[in-house]
Write a protein that holds these residues in place. Sequence first.
Motif, PDB file in Angstrom:
ATOM      1  N   ILE A 104       6.445   4.609   4.513  1.00 35.41           N
ATOM      2  CA  ILE A 104       7.077   4.246   5.783  1.00 35.41           C
ATOM      3  C   ILE A 104       8.414   3.564   5.521  1.00 35.41           C
ATOM      4  CG2 ILE A 104       6.884   2.711   7.789  1.00 35.41           C
ATOM      5  CD1 ILE A 104       3.799   3.319   7.658  1.00 35.41           C
ATOM      6  N   ALA A 105       8.423   2.634   4.572  1.00 32.81           N
ATOM      7  CA  ALA A 105       9.669   1.924   4.245  1.00 32.81           C
ATOM      8  C   ALA A 105      10.696   2.885   3.668  1.00 32.81           C
ATOM      9  CB  ALA A 105       9.377   0.787   3.267  1.00 32.81           C
ATOM     10  N   LEU A 106      10.258   3.785   2.810  1.00 33.70           N
ATOM     11  CA  LEU A 106      11.167   4.761   2.205  1.00 33.70           C
ATOM     12  C   LEU A 106      11.781   5.661   3.276  1.00 33.70           C
ATOM     13  CD1 LEU A 106      12.191   5.711  -0.594  1.00 33.70           C
ATOM     14  CD2 LEU A 106      10.290   7.319  -0.636  1.00 33.70           C
ATOM     15  N   ALA A 107      10.988   6.060   4.240  1.00 34.18           N
ATOM     16  CA  ALA A 107      11.476   6.939   5.306  1.00 34.18           C
ATOM     17  C   ALA A 107      12.537   6.258   6.179  1.00 34.18           C
ATOM     18  CB  ALA A 107      10.314   7.407   6.175  1.00 34.18           C
ATOM     19  N   ALA A 108      12.542   4.933   6.186  1.00 35.29           N
ATOM     20  CA  ALA A 108      13.515   4.192   6.992  1.00 35.29           C
ATOM     21  C   ALA A 108      14.883   4.105   6.314  1.00 35.29           C
ATOM     22  CB  ALA A 108      12.989   2.794   7.286  1.00 35.29           C
ATOM     23  N   LEU A 109      14.957   4.487   5.050  1.00 35.39           N
ATOM     24  CA  LEU A 109      16.224   4.424   4.319  1.00 35.39           C
ATOM     25  C   LEU A 109      17.061   5.667   4.597  1.00 35.39           C
ATOM     26  CD1 LEU A 109      14.891   3.133   0.881  1.00 35.39           C
ATOM     27  CD2 LEU A 109      15.794   1.793   2.781  1.00 35.39           C
ATOM     28  N   THR A 110      18.306   5.626   4.189  1.00 38.09           N
ATOM     29  CA  THR A 110      19.161   6.803   4.343  1.00 38.09           C
ATOM     30  C   THR A 110      18.678   7.899   3.395  1.00 38.09           C
ATOM     31  OG1 THR A 110      20.734   6.201   2.611  1.00 38.09           O
ATOM     32  CG2 THR A 110      21.161   5.322   4.839  1.00 38.09           C
ATOM     33  N   ALA A 111      19.068   9.108   3.676  1.00 37.63           N
ATOM     34  CA  ALA A 111      18.684  10.241   2.820  1.00 37.63           C
ATOM     35  C   ALA A 111      19.187  10.032   1.397  1.00 37.63           C
ATOM     36  CB  ALA A 111      19.220  11.544   3.397  1.00 37.63           C
ATOM     37  N   THR A 112      20.380   9.493   1.253  1.00 36.96           N
ATOM     38  CA  THR A 112      20.941   9.245  -0.081  1.00 36.96           C
ATOM     39  C   THR A 112      20.123   8.205  -0.828  1.00 36.96           C
ATOM     40  OG1 THR A 112      23.149   9.795   0.711  1.00 36.96           O
ATOM     41  CG2 THR A 112      23.017   8.541  -1.336  1.00 36.96           C
ATOM     42  N   GLU A 113      19.748   7.119  -0.141  1.00 41.02           N
ATOM     43  CA  GLU A 113      18.934   6.085  -0.783  1.00 41.02           C
ATOM     44  C   GLU A 113      17.571   6.641  -1.179  1.00 41.02           C
ATOM     45  OE1 GLU A 113      20.560   1.953   1.185  1.00 41.02           O
ATOM     46  OE2 GLU A 113      19.158   3.158   2.363  1.00 41.02           O
ATOM     47  N   GLN A 114      16.981   7.443  -0.308  1.00 38.52           N
ATOM     48  CA  GLN A 114      15.684   8.042  -0.622  1.00 38.52           C
ATOM     49  C   GLN A 114      15.782   8.903  -1.883  1.00 38.52           C
ATOM     50  OE1 GLN A 114      13.777  10.058   2.697  1.00 38.52           O
ATOM     51  NE2 GLN A 114      14.675   8.586   4.115  1.00 38.52           N
ATOM     52  N   GLU A 115      16.819   9.725  -1.958  1.00 38.76           N
ATOM     53  CA  GLU A 115      16.989  10.612  -3.107  1.00 38.76           C
ATOM     54  C   GLU A 115      17.198   9.806  -4.386  1.00 38.76           C
ATOM     55  OE1 GLU A 115      17.178  14.326  -5.114  1.00 38.76           O
ATOM     56  OE2 GLU A 115      16.254  13.586  -3.283  1.00 38.76           O
ATOM     57  N   LEU A 116      18.015   8.779  -4.325  1.00 34.93           N
ATOM     58  CA  LEU A 116      18.232   7.929  -5.499  1.00 34.93           C
ATOM     59  C   LEU A 116      16.917   7.328  -5.985  1.00 34.93           C
ATOM     60  CD1 LEU A 116      21.473   6.029  -4.485  1.00 34.93           C
ATOM     61  CD2 LEU A 116      21.196   7.407  -6.546  1.00 34.93           C
ATOM     62  N   LEU A 117      16.150   6.771  -5.061  1.00 34.20           N
ATOM     63  CA  LEU A 117      14.885   6.144  -5.441  1.00 34.20           C
ATOM     64  C   LEU A 117      13.878   7.160  -5.969  1.00 34.20           C
ATOM     65  CD1 LEU A 117      14.599   3.556  -2.550  1.00 34.20           C
ATOM     66  CD2 LEU A 117      14.912   3.060  -4.987  1.00 34.20           C
ATOM     67  N   ALA A 141      19.813   0.428  -2.890  1.00 28.53           N
ATOM     68  CA  ALA A 141      18.672   1.145  -2.319  1.00 28.53           C
ATOM     69  C   ALA A 141      17.368   0.388  -2.564  1.00 28.53           C
ATOM     70  CB  ALA A 141      18.589   2.561  -2.908  1.00 28.53           C
ATOM     71  N   LYS A 142      17.205  -0.168  -3.765  1.00 32.33           N
ATOM     72  CA  LYS A 142      16.008  -0.969  -4.066  1.00 32.33           C
ATOM     73  C   LYS A 142      15.951  -2.186  -3.165  1.00 32.33           C
ATOM     74  CE  LYS A 142      16.165  -0.053  -8.955  1.00 32.33           C
ATOM     75  NZ  LYS A 142      16.106  -0.690 -10.276  1.00 32.33           N
ATOM     76  N   GLN A 143      17.097  -2.826  -2.976  1.00 34.11           N
ATOM     77  CA  GLN A 143      17.146  -4.006  -2.109  1.00 34.11           C
ATOM     78  C   GLN A 143      16.793  -3.632  -0.671  1.00 34.11           C
ATOM     79  OE1 GLN A 143      17.399  -7.226  -2.866  1.00 34.11           O
ATOM     80  NE2 GLN A 143      17.109  -7.668  -0.697  1.00 34.11           N
ATOM     81  N   HIS A 144      17.332  -2.520  -0.192  1.00 36.45           N
ATOM     82  CA  HIS A 144      17.017  -2.079   1.174  1.00 36.45           C
ATOM     83  C   HIS A 144      15.529  -1.748   1.309  1.00 36.45           C
ATOM     84  CE1 HIS A 144      21.478  -0.850   1.810  1.00 36.45           C
ATOM     85  NE2 HIS A 144      21.276  -2.126   2.070  1.00 36.45           N
ATOM     86  N   LEU A 145      14.955  -1.139   0.283  1.00 37.36           N
ATOM     87  CA  LEU A 145      13.525  -0.829   0.317  1.00 37.36           C
ATOM     88  C   LEU A 145      12.701  -2.116   0.354  1.00 37.36           C
ATOM     89  CD1 LEU A 145      11.322   1.336   0.268  1.00 37.36           C
ATOM     90  CD2 LEU A 145      11.383   1.212  -2.231  1.00 37.36           C
ATOM     91  N   ARG A 146      13.077  -3.095  -0.466  1.00 40.03           N
ATOM     92  CA  ARG A 146      12.369  -4.380  -0.458  1.00 40.03           C
ATOM     93  C   ARG A 146      12.452  -5.020   0.927  1.00 40.03           C
ATOM     94  NH1 ARG A 146      14.310  -4.692  -5.780  1.00 40.03           N
ATOM     95  NH2 ARG A 146      16.269  -5.657  -5.155  1.00 40.03           N
ATOM     96  N   GLU A 147      13.620  -4.978   1.533  1.00 37.56           N
ATOM     97  CA  GLU A 147      13.795  -5.552   2.877  1.00 37.56           C
ATOM     98  C   GLU A 147      12.920  -4.842   3.896  1.00 37.56           C
ATOM     99  OE1 GLU A 147      18.032  -5.181   3.474  1.00 37.56           O
ATOM    100  OE2 GLU A 147      18.469  -6.807   2.041  1.00 37.56           O
ATOM    101  N   ARG A 148      12.862  -3.509   3.825  1.00 37.22           N
ATOM    102  CA  ARG A 148      12.035  -2.740   4.755  1.00 37.22           C
ATOM    103  C   ARG A 148      10.553  -3.089   4.556  1.00 37.22           C
ATOM    104  NH1 ARG A 148      15.927  -1.481   7.929  1.00 37.22           N
ATOM    105  NH2 ARG A 148      17.095   0.392   7.548  1.00 37.22           N
ATOM    106  N   LEU A 149      10.146  -3.216   3.302  1.00 33.34           N
ATOM    107  CA  LEU A 149       8.753  -3.563   3.019  1.00 33.34           C
ATOM    108  C   LEU A 149       8.424  -4.962   3.526  1.00 33.34           C
ATOM    109  CD1 LEU A 149       8.400  -2.051  -0.549  1.00 33.34           C
ATOM    110  CD2 LEU A 149       7.158  -1.326   1.498  1.00 33.34           C
ATOM    111  N   GLU A 195       0.841  -1.179   0.000  1.00 34.56           N
ATOM    112  CA  GLU A 195       0.000   0.000   0.000  1.00 34.56           C
ATOM    113  C   GLU A 195       0.882   1.237   0.000  1.00 34.56           C
ATOM    114  OE1 GLU A 195      -3.356   0.093  -0.223  1.00 34.56           O
ATOM    115  OE2 GLU A 195      -3.185  -2.050  -0.497  1.00 34.56           O
ATOM    116  N   HIS A 196       0.315   2.331  -0.424  1.00 41.94           N
ATOM    117  CA  HIS A 196       1.057   3.585  -0.532  1.00 41.94           C
ATOM    118  C   HIS A 196       1.706   3.974   0.804  1.00 41.94           C
ATOM    119  CE1 HIS A 196       2.068   7.521  -2.069  1.00 41.94           C
ATOM    120  NE2 HIS A 196       1.509   8.054  -1.011  1.00 41.94           N
ATOM    121  N   ASP A 197       0.958   3.890   1.900  1.00 42.00           N
ATOM    122  CA  ASP A 197       1.499   4.259   3.210  1.00 42.00           C
ATOM    123  C   ASP A 197       2.670   3.367   3.591  1.00 42.00           C
ATOM    124  OD1 ASP A 197      -0.342   6.276   3.438  1.00 42.00           O
ATOM    125  OD2 ASP A 197      -1.696   5.163   4.751  1.00 42.00           O
ATOM    126  N   GLU A 198       2.575   2.094   3.279  1.00 39.40           N
ATOM    127  CA  GLU A 198       3.662   1.163   3.588  1.00 39.40           C
ATOM    128  C   GLU A 198       4.933   1.544   2.839  1.00 39.40           C
ATOM    129  OE1 GLU A 198       1.636  -2.397   2.449  1.00 39.40           O
ATOM    130  OE2 GLU A 198       1.280  -2.961   4.537  1.00 39.40           O
TER     131      GLU A 198
END
Length: 154
Positions: free
Chosen positions: A96-109, A140-148, A90-93
Amino acid sequence: MNDFEALVREAVEPLRRFLARRTDPETAADVLADTLLVAWRRRKEIPAEPLPWLYATARHCLANAERSVRRRARLDARLAAEPETPAAPEHDEVLIALAALTATEQELLRLWAWEQLTPAEIATILDLTPNAVSIRLSRAKQHLRERLAAQPDM
């Protein structure tokens, strides 16, 4: 009362009706605020007959808002299409997962998904090599998948 305040008093209701006929109430309110902000910034350019100019400005602001909605939908679709993602989050999920990443990973994604940029284009923006961007984006994609995957079901 200055000229701009008088302009707003005269134009706000016609602009509100104009936008209400074109979009939902929440978006209309946001676009009205954006339109008035543009008018304030460009107040010296407003012609003697301001309403047509303001309608054109509102149309442009509405188009920008609609593009943002489409961009966000494409991000959701791209993230859901990642093969390692077990289910379409879901969008909220995702947020939330994106916010758990580093600022650099967020910007890349964000540059990759929201702005639809290639690694070479991202490299130019971030002053990196395209290869470095590709590697960091993959991580960054892998970290996002892990967070999700780690999130409890909402």
